[in-house]
Write a protein that holds these residues in place. Sequence first.
Motif, PDB file in Angstrom:
ATOM      1  N   GLU A  15       0.017 -33.301  -6.047  1.00  0.00           N
ATOM      2  CA  GLU A  15      -0.560 -32.083  -5.484  1.00  0.00           C
ATOM      3  C   GLU A  15      -1.377 -31.337  -6.544  1.00  0.00           C
ATOM      4  OE1 GLU A  15       1.217 -27.892  -3.917  1.00  0.00           O
ATOM      5  OE2 GLU A  15       2.268 -29.708  -3.276  1.00  0.00           O
ATOM      6  N   MET A  16      -0.847 -31.267  -7.751  1.00  0.00           N
ATOM      7  CA  MET A  16      -1.571 -30.598  -8.827  1.00  0.00           C
ATOM      8  C   MET A  16      -2.846 -31.351  -9.202  1.00  0.00           C
ATOM      9  SD  MET A  16       1.578 -29.303 -11.193  1.00  0.00           S
ATOM     10  CE  MET A  16       0.529 -28.688 -12.484  1.00  0.00           C
ATOM     11  N   LYS A  17      -2.807 -32.664  -9.205  1.00  0.00           N
ATOM     12  CA  LYS A  17      -4.009 -33.455  -9.475  1.00  0.00           C
ATOM     13  C   LYS A  17      -5.075 -33.178  -8.426  1.00  0.00           C
ATOM     14  CE  LYS A  17      -1.810 -37.359 -11.766  1.00  0.00           C
ATOM     15  NZ  LYS A  17      -1.433 -38.773 -11.608  1.00  0.00           N
ATOM     16  N   HIS A  18      -4.664 -33.073  -7.167  1.00  0.00           N
ATOM     17  CA  HIS A  18      -5.598 -32.800  -6.077  1.00  0.00           C
ATOM     18  C   HIS A  18      -6.229 -31.413  -6.245  1.00  0.00           C
ATOM     19  CE1 HIS A  18      -7.403 -33.000  -2.142  1.00  0.00           C
ATOM     20  NE2 HIS A  18      -6.878 -31.813  -1.860  1.00  0.00           N
ATOM     21  N   GLU A  19      -5.438 -30.414  -6.657  1.00  0.00           N
ATOM     22  CA  GLU A  19      -5.955 -29.065  -6.857  1.00  0.00           C
ATOM     23  C   GLU A  19      -7.004 -29.015  -7.963  1.00  0.00           C
ATOM     24  OE1 GLU A  19      -2.754 -26.387  -7.643  1.00  0.00           O
ATOM     25  OE2 GLU A  19      -1.899 -26.613  -5.638  1.00  0.00           O
ATOM     26  N   LEU A  20      -6.833 -29.803  -8.993  1.00  0.00           N
ATOM     27  CA  LEU A  20      -7.743 -29.784 -10.137  1.00  0.00           C
ATOM     28  C   LEU A  20      -8.909 -30.761 -10.000  1.00  0.00           C
ATOM     29  CD1 LEU A  20      -5.202 -29.517 -13.054  1.00  0.00           C
ATOM     30  CD2 LEU A  20      -6.788 -27.779 -12.257  1.00  0.00           C
ATOM     31  N   GLN A  21      -8.941 -31.545  -8.952  1.00  0.00           N
ATOM     32  CA  GLN A  21      -9.959 -32.580  -8.806  1.00  0.00           C
ATOM     33  C   GLN A  21     -11.375 -32.012  -8.832  1.00  0.00           C
ATOM     34  OE1 GLN A  21      -9.571 -34.888  -5.240  1.00  0.00           O
ATOM     35  NE2 GLN A  21     -10.542 -36.652  -6.179  1.00  0.00           N
ATOM     36  N   GLY A  22     -11.630 -30.916  -8.103  1.00  0.00           N
ATOM     37  CA  GLY A  22     -12.961 -30.311  -8.092  1.00  0.00           C
ATOM     38  C   GLY A  22     -13.378 -29.809  -9.457  1.00  0.00           C
ATOM     39  N   LEU A  24     -12.284 -30.889 -12.392  1.00  0.00           N
ATOM     40  CA  LEU A  24     -12.509 -32.011 -13.301  1.00  0.00           C
ATOM     41  C   LEU A  24     -13.825 -32.711 -13.023  1.00  0.00           C
ATOM     42  CD1 LEU A  24      -8.896 -33.456 -13.402  1.00  0.00           C
ATOM     43  CD2 LEU A  24     -10.046 -32.093 -15.147  1.00  0.00           C
ATOM     44  N   ARG A  25     -14.207 -32.835 -11.758  1.00  0.00           N
ATOM     45  CA  ARG A  25     -15.464 -33.519 -11.421  1.00  0.00           C
ATOM     46  C   ARG A  25     -16.684 -32.684 -11.765  1.00  0.00           C
ATOM     47  NH1 ARG A  25     -14.688 -36.546  -5.633  1.00  0.00           N
ATOM     48  NH2 ARG A  25     -13.291 -38.158  -6.402  1.00  0.00           N
ATOM     49  N   SER A  26     -16.630 -31.371 -11.477  1.00  0.00           N
ATOM     50  CA  SER A  26     -17.813 -30.538 -11.658  1.00  0.00           C
ATOM     51  C   SER A  26     -17.921 -29.942 -13.053  1.00  0.00           C
ATOM     52  CB  SER A  26     -17.807 -29.407 -10.640  1.00  0.00           C
ATOM     53  OG  SER A  26     -16.730 -28.533 -10.895  1.00  0.00           O
ATOM     54  N   GLY A  27     -16.810 -29.744 -13.716  1.00  0.00           N
ATOM     55  CA  GLY A  27     -16.847 -29.149 -15.039  1.00  0.00           C
ATOM     56  C   GLY A  27     -16.829 -27.632 -15.039  1.00  0.00           C
ATOM     57  N   HIS A  28     -16.780 -27.023 -13.856  1.00  0.00           N
ATOM     58  CA  HIS A  28     -16.672 -25.565 -13.754  1.00  0.00           C
ATOM     59  C   HIS A  28     -15.812 -25.223 -12.548  1.00  0.00           C
ATOM     60  CE1 HIS A  28     -19.541 -25.525 -10.405  1.00  0.00           C
ATOM     61  NE2 HIS A  28     -20.225 -26.397 -11.106  1.00  0.00           N
ATOM     62  N   PRO A  29     -15.283 -24.008 -12.490  1.00  0.00           N
ATOM     63  CA  PRO A  29     -14.421 -23.640 -11.360  1.00  0.00           C
ATOM     64  C   PRO A  29     -15.136 -23.788 -10.029  1.00  0.00           C
ATOM     65  CG  PRO A  29     -14.286 -22.000 -13.090  1.00  0.00           C
ATOM     66  CD  PRO A  29     -15.378 -22.955 -13.479  1.00  0.00           C
ATOM     67  N   ASP A  37      -8.230 -19.722  -8.402  1.00  0.00           N
ATOM     68  CA  ASP A  37      -8.430 -20.904  -9.238  1.00  0.00           C
ATOM     69  C   ASP A  37      -7.096 -21.461  -9.712  1.00  0.00           C
ATOM     70  OD1 ASP A  37     -10.986 -21.772  -9.495  1.00  0.00           O
ATOM     71  OD2 ASP A  37     -11.496 -20.430 -11.135  1.00  0.00           O
ATOM     72  N   PRO A  38      -6.975 -22.775  -9.770  1.00  0.00           N
ATOM     73  CA  PRO A  38      -5.747 -23.349 -10.316  1.00  0.00           C
ATOM     74  C   PRO A  38      -5.540 -22.957 -11.777  1.00  0.00           C
ATOM     75  CG  PRO A  38      -7.057 -25.053  -9.251  1.00  0.00           C
ATOM     76  CD  PRO A  38      -7.872 -23.795  -9.266  1.00  0.00           C
ATOM     77  N   GLU A  39      -6.613 -22.910 -12.556  1.00  0.00           N
ATOM     78  CA  GLU A  39      -6.529 -22.520 -13.961  1.00  0.00           C
ATOM     79  C   GLU A  39      -7.676 -21.562 -14.257  1.00  0.00           C
ATOM     80  OE1 GLU A  39      -6.519 -25.898 -16.523  1.00  0.00           O
ATOM     81  OE2 GLU A  39      -4.714 -26.722 -15.640  1.00  0.00           O
ATOM     82  N   PRO A  40      -7.459 -20.258 -14.083  1.00  0.00           N
ATOM     83  CA  PRO A  40      -8.547 -19.317 -14.338  1.00  0.00           C
ATOM     84  C   PRO A  40      -8.978 -19.343 -15.802  1.00  0.00           C
ATOM     85  CG  PRO A  40      -6.527 -18.168 -13.735  1.00  0.00           C
ATOM     86  CD  PRO A  40      -6.246 -19.628 -13.649  1.00  0.00           C
ATOM     87  N   ALA A  41     -10.249 -19.091 -16.015  1.00  0.00           N
ATOM     88  CA  ALA A  41     -10.789 -19.114 -17.367  1.00  0.00           C
ATOM     89  C   ALA A  41     -10.406 -17.849 -18.108  1.00  0.00           C
ATOM     90  CB  ALA A  41     -12.306 -19.242 -17.306  1.00  0.00           C
ATOM     91  N   ALA A  42     -10.100 -17.993 -19.380  1.00  0.00           N
ATOM     92  CA  ALA A  42      -9.799 -16.843 -20.228  1.00  0.00           C
ATOM     93  C   ALA A  42     -11.083 -16.385 -20.901  1.00  0.00           C
ATOM     94  CB  ALA A  42      -8.764 -17.227 -21.283  1.00  0.00           C
ATOM     95  N   GLU A  43     -11.101 -15.155 -21.374  1.00  0.00           N
ATOM     96  CA  GLU A  43     -12.310 -14.612 -21.986  1.00  0.00           C
ATOM     97  C   GLU A  43     -12.715 -15.360 -23.248  1.00  0.00           C
ATOM     98  OE1 GLU A  43     -12.023 -10.438 -22.644  1.00  0.00           O
ATOM     99  OE2 GLU A  43     -11.469 -10.053 -20.570  1.00  0.00           O
TER     100      GLU A  43
END
Length: 132
Positions: A15-22, A24-29, A37-43
């Motif tokens: 499930e976590m791999k599926h959430e991050l798939q977009g 990982l493929r695009s390189g941006h949220p 976002d599964p992993e929001p960007a920090a400043e």
Amino acid sequence: MQRGSDRMSVHRDDEMKHELQGLLRSGHPTRSEEWNDPEPAAEDDPDVMYGPVTPGRGPTYLEALRLELARNLTRGSFPAGPRELTRTLRRGNAPDALVEGLDRLPHKARYDSVQELAVALTESGRSGSQGA
């Protein structure tokens, strides 16, 4: 072979791999809202949108300018001269710094794409800064 020391089950891992798939493929949220976002960007995260992060590797002025122009202009805006493009940018509430750059361009010039316009703005910025 499963050792049983995993913190999560196989199903949660998938499930976590599926959430991050977009991401990982695009390189941006890929979510429209940061809280979703599964992993929001920090400043202080490095800007990885422009390729591998290496010392001295960031967006060049031309790349950054082209990106900003593409956000504010469409293909239908071209071919056009600086006056028409200025009107289009003002109607779209583009940043003033972007609009002011068009004032340095020759009034009779015509541009067929964002790339041509970005190159012309970059070159006019260089000649303007050298003359000052």
